[in-house]
Design a protein around this motif. Structure first.
Motif, PDB file in Angstrom:
ATOM      1  N   ARG A 489     -15.816 -17.808  -8.148  1.00 38.04           N
ATOM      2  CA  ARG A 489     -16.911 -18.736  -7.876  1.00 38.04           C
ATOM      3  C   ARG A 489     -17.541 -18.313  -6.544  1.00 38.04           C
ATOM      4  O   ARG A 489     -17.063 -18.695  -5.473  1.00 38.04           O
ATOM      5  N   TYR A 490     -18.597 -17.553  -6.634  1.00 35.97           N
ATOM      6  CA  TYR A 490     -19.201 -17.015  -5.417  1.00 35.97           C
ATOM      7  C   TYR A 490     -19.744 -18.115  -4.500  1.00 35.97           C
ATOM      8  O   TYR A 490     -19.851 -17.919  -3.289  1.00 35.97           O
ATOM      9  N   ASP A 491     -20.086 -19.275  -5.064  1.00 36.51           N
ATOM     10  CA  ASP A 491     -20.566 -20.379  -4.235  1.00 36.51           C
ATOM     11  C   ASP A 491     -19.489 -20.882  -3.285  1.00 36.51           C
ATOM     12  O   ASP A 491     -19.804 -21.471  -2.241  1.00 36.51           O
ATOM     13  N   ASP A 492     -18.224 -20.677  -3.644  1.00 37.35           N
ATOM     14  CA  ASP A 492     -17.117 -21.152  -2.811  1.00 37.35           C
ATOM     15  C   ASP A 492     -16.403 -20.023  -2.074  1.00 37.35           C
ATOM     16  O   ASP A 492     -15.502 -20.279  -1.274  1.00 37.35           O
ATOM     17  N   CYS A 493     -16.779 -18.787  -2.354  1.00 36.00           N
ATOM     18  CA  CYS A 493     -16.071 -17.633  -1.784  1.00 36.00           C
ATOM     19  C   CYS A 493     -16.533 -17.363  -0.354  1.00 36.00           C
ATOM     20  O   CYS A 493     -17.732 -17.328  -0.077  1.00 36.00           O
ATOM     21  N   PHE A 494     -15.572 -17.154   0.544  1.00 36.85           N
ATOM     22  CA  PHE A 494     -15.858 -16.841   1.945  1.00 36.85           C
ATOM     23  C   PHE A 494     -15.606 -15.362   2.259  1.00 36.85           C
ATOM     24  O   PHE A 494     -15.577 -14.967   3.409  1.00 36.85           O
ATOM     25  N   GLN A 495     -15.385 -14.579   1.244  1.00 34.48           N
ATOM     26  CA  GLN A 495     -15.249 -13.133   1.377  1.00 34.48           C
ATOM     27  C   GLN A 495     -14.123 -12.727   2.351  1.00 34.48           C
ATOM     28  O   GLN A 495     -14.280 -11.813   3.152  1.00 34.48           O
ATOM     29  N   CYS A 496     -13.000 -13.400   2.230  1.00 36.06           N
ATOM     30  CA  CYS A 496     -11.849 -13.003   3.059  1.00 36.06           C
ATOM     31  C   CYS A 496     -11.258 -11.680   2.595  1.00 36.06           C
ATOM     32  O   CYS A 496     -10.484 -11.049   3.318  1.00 36.06           O
ATOM     33  N   LEU A 497     -11.580 -11.253   1.377  1.00 36.07           N
ATOM     34  CA  LEU A 497     -11.171  -9.980   0.777  1.00 36.07           C
ATOM     35  C   LEU A 497      -9.692  -9.941   0.387  1.00 36.07           C
ATOM     36  O   LEU A 497      -9.178  -8.879   0.015  1.00 36.07           O
ATOM     37  N   ASP A 498      -8.999 -11.065   0.442  1.00 34.14           N
ATOM     38  CA  ASP A 498      -7.591 -11.078   0.027  1.00 34.14           C
ATOM     39  C   ASP A 498      -7.449 -10.685  -1.442  1.00 34.14           C
ATOM     40  O   ASP A 498      -6.576  -9.887  -1.806  1.00 34.14           O
ATOM     41  N   CYS A 499      -8.331 -11.222  -2.285  1.00 32.06           N
ATOM     42  CA  CYS A 499      -8.223 -10.900  -3.702  1.00 32.06           C
ATOM     43  C   CYS A 499      -8.582  -9.440  -3.964  1.00 32.06           C
ATOM     44  O   CYS A 499      -8.044  -8.804  -4.879  1.00 32.06           O
ATOM     45  N   VAL A 500      -9.471  -8.885  -3.147  1.00 31.19           N
ATOM     46  CA  VAL A 500      -9.808  -7.466  -3.275  1.00 31.19           C
ATOM     47  C   VAL A 500      -8.585  -6.617  -2.953  1.00 31.19           C
ATOM     48  O   VAL A 500      -8.284  -5.626  -3.627  1.00 31.19           O
ATOM     49  N   GLY A 501      -7.858  -7.027  -1.893  1.00 29.16           N
ATOM     50  CA  GLY A 501      -6.657  -6.295  -1.514  1.00 29.16           C
ATOM     51  C   GLY A 501      -5.580  -6.356  -2.576  1.00 29.16           C
ATOM     52  O   GLY A 501      -4.931  -5.348  -2.898  1.00 29.16           O
ATOM     53  N   ILE A 502      -5.385  -7.543  -3.139  1.00 28.12           N
ATOM     54  CA  ILE A 502      -4.387  -7.686  -4.205  1.00 28.12           C
ATOM     55  C   ILE A 502      -4.791  -6.845  -5.408  1.00 28.12           C
ATOM     56  O   ILE A 502      -3.965  -6.151  -6.019  1.00 28.12           O
ATOM     57  N   HIS A 503      -6.052  -6.889  -5.748  1.00 25.36           N
ATOM     58  CA  HIS A 503      -6.575  -6.157  -6.900  1.00 25.36           C
ATOM     59  C   HIS A 503      -6.383  -4.650  -6.741  1.00 25.36           C
ATOM     60  O   HIS A 503      -6.107  -3.936  -7.708  1.00 25.36           O
ATOM     61  N   ALA A 504      -6.509  -4.150  -5.488  1.00 31.84           N
ATOM     62  CA  ALA A 504      -6.451  -2.706  -5.260  1.00 31.84           C
ATOM     63  C   ALA A 504      -5.049  -2.199  -4.937  1.00 31.84           C
ATOM     64  O   ALA A 504      -4.821  -0.985  -4.926  1.00 31.84           O
ATOM     65  N   ASP A 505      -4.121  -3.110  -4.664  1.00 28.23           N
ATOM     66  CA  ASP A 505      -2.783  -2.707  -4.213  1.00 28.23           C
ATOM     67  C   ASP A 505      -1.811  -2.650  -5.402  1.00 28.23           C
ATOM     68  O   ASP A 505      -1.496  -3.682  -6.000  1.00 28.23           O
ATOM     69  N   PRO A 506      -1.306  -1.486  -5.728  1.00 23.98           N
ATOM     70  CA  PRO A 506      -0.359  -1.376  -6.852  1.00 23.98           C
ATOM     71  C   PRO A 506       0.925  -2.159  -6.632  1.00 23.98           C
ATOM     72  O   PRO A 506       1.651  -2.445  -7.589  1.00 23.98           O
ATOM     73  N   GLN A 507       1.237  -2.505  -5.378  1.00 30.10           N
ATOM     74  CA  GLN A 507       2.461  -3.229  -5.085  1.00 30.10           C
ATOM     75  C   GLN A 507       2.286  -4.744  -5.155  1.00 30.10           C
ATOM     76  O   GLN A 507       3.267  -5.482  -5.108  1.00 30.10           O
ATOM     77  N   ARG A 508       1.014  -5.215  -5.214  1.00 26.31           N
ATOM     78  CA  ARG A 508       0.794  -6.659  -5.252  1.00 26.31           C
ATOM     79  C   ARG A 508       0.093  -7.131  -6.524  1.00 26.31           C
ATOM     80  O   ARG A 508       0.189  -8.312  -6.877  1.00 26.31           O
ATOM     81  N   CYS A 509      -0.618  -6.269  -7.177  1.00 22.75           N
ATOM     82  CA  CYS A 509      -1.361  -6.667  -8.373  1.00 22.75           C
ATOM     83  C   CYS A 509      -0.412  -6.678  -9.578  1.00 22.75           C
ATOM     84  O   CYS A 509       0.129  -5.633  -9.974  1.00 22.75           O
ATOM     85  N   ALA A 510      -0.182  -7.858 -10.185  1.00 14.23           N
ATOM     86  CA  ALA A 510       0.775  -7.992 -11.289  1.00 14.23           C
ATOM     87  C   ALA A 510       0.423  -7.103 -12.488  1.00 14.23           C
ATOM     88  O   ALA A 510       1.315  -6.437 -13.043  1.00 14.23           O
ATOM     89  N   PRO A 511      -0.841  -7.017 -12.916  1.00 13.11           N
ATOM     90  CA  PRO A 511      -1.140  -6.107 -14.042  1.00 13.11           C
ATOM     91  C   PRO A 511      -0.814  -4.663 -13.716  1.00 13.11           C
ATOM     92  O   PRO A 511      -0.295  -3.929 -14.575  1.00 13.11           O
ATOM     93  N   LEU A 512      -1.094  -4.215 -12.485  1.00 14.75           N
ATOM     94  CA  LEU A 512      -0.775  -2.837 -12.116  1.00 14.75           C
ATOM     95  C   LEU A 512       0.728  -2.602 -12.132  1.00 14.75           C
ATOM     96  O   LEU A 512       1.212  -1.558 -12.581  1.00 14.75           O
ATOM     97  N   LEU A 513       1.475  -3.566 -11.607  1.00 14.98           N
ATOM     98  CA  LEU A 513       2.931  -3.443 -11.612  1.00 14.98           C
ATOM     99  C   LEU A 513       3.460  -3.375 -13.040  1.00 14.98           C
ATOM    100  O   LEU A 513       4.337  -2.559 -13.368  1.00 14.98           O
ATOM    101  N   LEU A 514       2.911  -4.226 -13.910  1.00 16.51           N
ATOM    102  CA  LEU A 514       3.375  -4.270 -15.295  1.00 16.51           C
ATOM    103  C   LEU A 514       3.058  -2.966 -16.016  1.00 16.51           C
ATOM    104  O   LEU A 514       3.931  -2.385 -16.687  1.00 16.51           O
ATOM    105  N   TYR A 515       1.830  -2.487 -15.860  1.00 18.15           N
ATOM    106  CA  TYR A 515       1.457  -1.256 -16.545  1.00 18.15           C
ATOM    107  C   TYR A 515       2.204  -0.058 -15.980  1.00 18.15           C
ATOM    108  O   TYR A 515       2.503   0.902 -16.706  1.00 18.15           O
TER     109      TYR A 515
END
Length: 536
Positions: A489-515
């Motif tokens: 929800r971009y209207d509520d997003c403050f762009q802290c980039l935490d989700c970007v970091g999780i998405h890009a980190d193989p050690q934190r992103c659950a789909p990446l870990l699973l695959y």
């Protein structure tokens, strides 16, 4: 200061000549031509007015003074008064009238910006009578320029009659102070008052005036360079701050354009984000006074409603730079660029929240229905402020105090206790509910959210697995800006980039870990995403 005040008053009252704005002309000290008195008069370097008896009689026609001068009636073509005036600051005139030694002495007596006029009279009447008091303005003479009076005072300066001049019955050197605002290169008007008395016991006094323009040759003067506009001087005075903020904004653009590298390591992102927020709070907020505020929106509305323009914004270069950058960021990243990175009070709230979490203060996540109600309340408050700014400006001045920005940032809590208590109370609320004011009360944030509707890109990359079934980012988002479906929800997003970091980190992103465990890879796609787009 007095001269500047006079200039402003003349302009506001409509007396200023639009072509005469800027600094007054100065006499060229390097220009001198040896000219005799008659040539000075002929070329207009010395102004001359001759009034004959006939001309004077016409002035008094139809008044009590008509026919009261027997000499004028007897000798109609004779001279009543010859009046001469010369601008002494110009060496060609001053040295011819006073001589070299006295001219040099006069220049020593005049302070910077002061002027000296030589005025003399010949004929049957004199410009100065026996009752004239040295050092005072001449009672029968007045000087104006552009319709405005210019005071001149006798300088009590001894001077001989110029060589080749007629026999004068009175002469003097008169000082004009810098505060009078005289521009010697523009025409000035010299007025002589003529007086007639009729009757012996209780004479009836009649006054008439004669005047003429005196405009010394423009070659005698030089105009100082026009000063830069005041708003541009303000920009020049703030260039170090603007340069530092410009570099910071450029760095922020680089990070937001390619956020994966910065966000992939949580520690690296935390160091960068905390350092940038500290810069925002201390440098942009407390030092450069660059806290954007709802006051700028209501102020613009009040200004436009009053029929004025928004040129006053030019005098605050730091705020204008931030406004321009924020508006541009709406089209690319949305509202979060300002609210998440460039708001000093937002940065202060974030540091309070970090301290609260370190101290293990219980964190409260408001129920979604209540959060939605409070969020809509921001828009109601914004609408009330906008309407009051247009219809009830004085009420708007009080209502904008709902923002604690002035108290916490602009004046650094140096205000009376109700304002300080309100600001501190909001910060304490943010210690329990993450950035409470920013998310639920800030009218400027509501305006930023509306501006964020201009965003053209869904730039935060997601995967098909985000939200289906992975909920890691949603649970870790302190702004509650991620839907169960994984959408941002971009209207509520403050762009802290935490989700970007999780998405890009193989050690934190659950789909990446699973695959990774299954020996498969997954490719990210921008939102919206379909499961069929996933590459195994």
């Amino acid at each position: 200061m007095l001269a500047a005040g006079l200039a402003v008053a003349r302009e506001k009252l409509g007396f200023a000549d639009p072509g005469a704005r800027g600094p007054a002309a100065r006499a060229r000290a390097d220009l001198f031509e040896k000219i005799d008195f008659a040539t000075l008069v002929k070329r207009g370097l010395i102004g001359h007015l001759r009034v004959s008896n006939t001309e004077a009689e016409k002035l008094f026609a139809g008044t009590d003074g008509e026919g009261a001068d027997d000499v004028a009636l007897a000798e109609p073509e004779a001279t009543l008064v010859d009046l001469y005036v010369g601008y002494l600051n110009a060496p060609t005139v001053g040295r011819a009238v006073l001589g070299d030694a006295r001219y040099a002495d006069l220049m020593k007596k005049l302070e910077d910006g002061q002027h000296a006029l030589w005025i003399a009279s010949a004929g049957r009447i004199a410009m100065l009578d026996e009752g004239f008091v040295p050092g005072t303005p001449p009672p029968s003479l007045s000087l104006t320029q552009g319709g405005l009076p210019v005071e001149m005072r006798d300088l009590v300066f001894e001077h001989p009659a110029p060589a080749g001049a007629p026999a004068f019955n009175a002469s003097g050197v008169f000082r004009i102070y810098a505060q009078a605002g005289l521009d010697p290169a523009r025409p000035m008007q010299l007025t002589l008052t003529l007086t007639r008395a009729k009757g012996m016991m209780l004479p009836r006094i009649t006054h008439q005036t004669v005047s003429f323009d005196y405009a010394p040759d423009s070659e005698l003067f030089v105009y100082p360079p026009q000063p830069l506009p005041e708003w541009l001087l303000a920009w020049q005075g703030r260039w170090p701050d603007l340069a530092a903020i410009g570099v910071a904004l450029a760095l922020l653009c680089v990070v937001l354009a390619k956020p994966d590298w910065m966000a992939r390591e949580a520690r690296r992102l935390a160091l960068f984000r905390n350092a940038f927020l500290l810069f925002t709070l201390v440098f942009i907020g407390w030092h450069a006074q660059g806290q954007l505020s709802i006051v700028q929106i209501t102020g613009a509305i009040k200004t436009l409603a009053a029929g004025a323009d928004l040129s006053s914004f030019l005098y605050d270069p730091v705020s204008l730079l931030l406004i321009a950058f924020t508006v541009a960021s709406f089209f690319i990243w949305g509202r979060g660029t300002f609210c998440g990175w460039l708001c000093p009070f937002g940065a202060l709230q974030e540091f309070v929240a970090m301290a609260a979490q370190k101290l293990r203060i219980p964190q409260i996540r408001l129920p979604r229905p209540l959060a939605r109600v409070l969020d809509r309340g921001r828009y109601a408050l914004l609408l009330a402020l906008v309407l009051s700014a247009a219809l009830a400006p004085q009420l708007a001045e009080s209502m904008v105090e709902v923002e604690p920005f002035k108290t916490a940032i602009t004046v650094g809590f140096d205000r009376s206790w109700p304002y300080v208590a309100w600001a501190v109370g909001l910060l304490l609320a943010g210690a329990f509910s993450y950035k409470f004011f920013c998310r639920y009360l800030c009218p400027l944030g509501a305006a930023m959210t509306l501006g964020g509707k201009l965003r053209r890109l869904d730039w935060l990359v997601r995967r098909a697995e985000c939200g289906k079934p992975c909920q890691t980012c949603r649970h870790r988002c302190q702004y509650d800006a991620i839907e169960r479906s994984g959408d941002i929800r971009y209207d509520d997003c403050f762009q802290c980039l935490d989700c970007v970091g999780i998405h890009a980190d193989p050690q934190r992103c659950a789909p990446l870990l699973l695959y990774a465990k299954k020996g498969r890879t997954v490719t990210p796609f921008p939102v919206p995403v379909r499961a069929a787009d996933v590459a195994n």
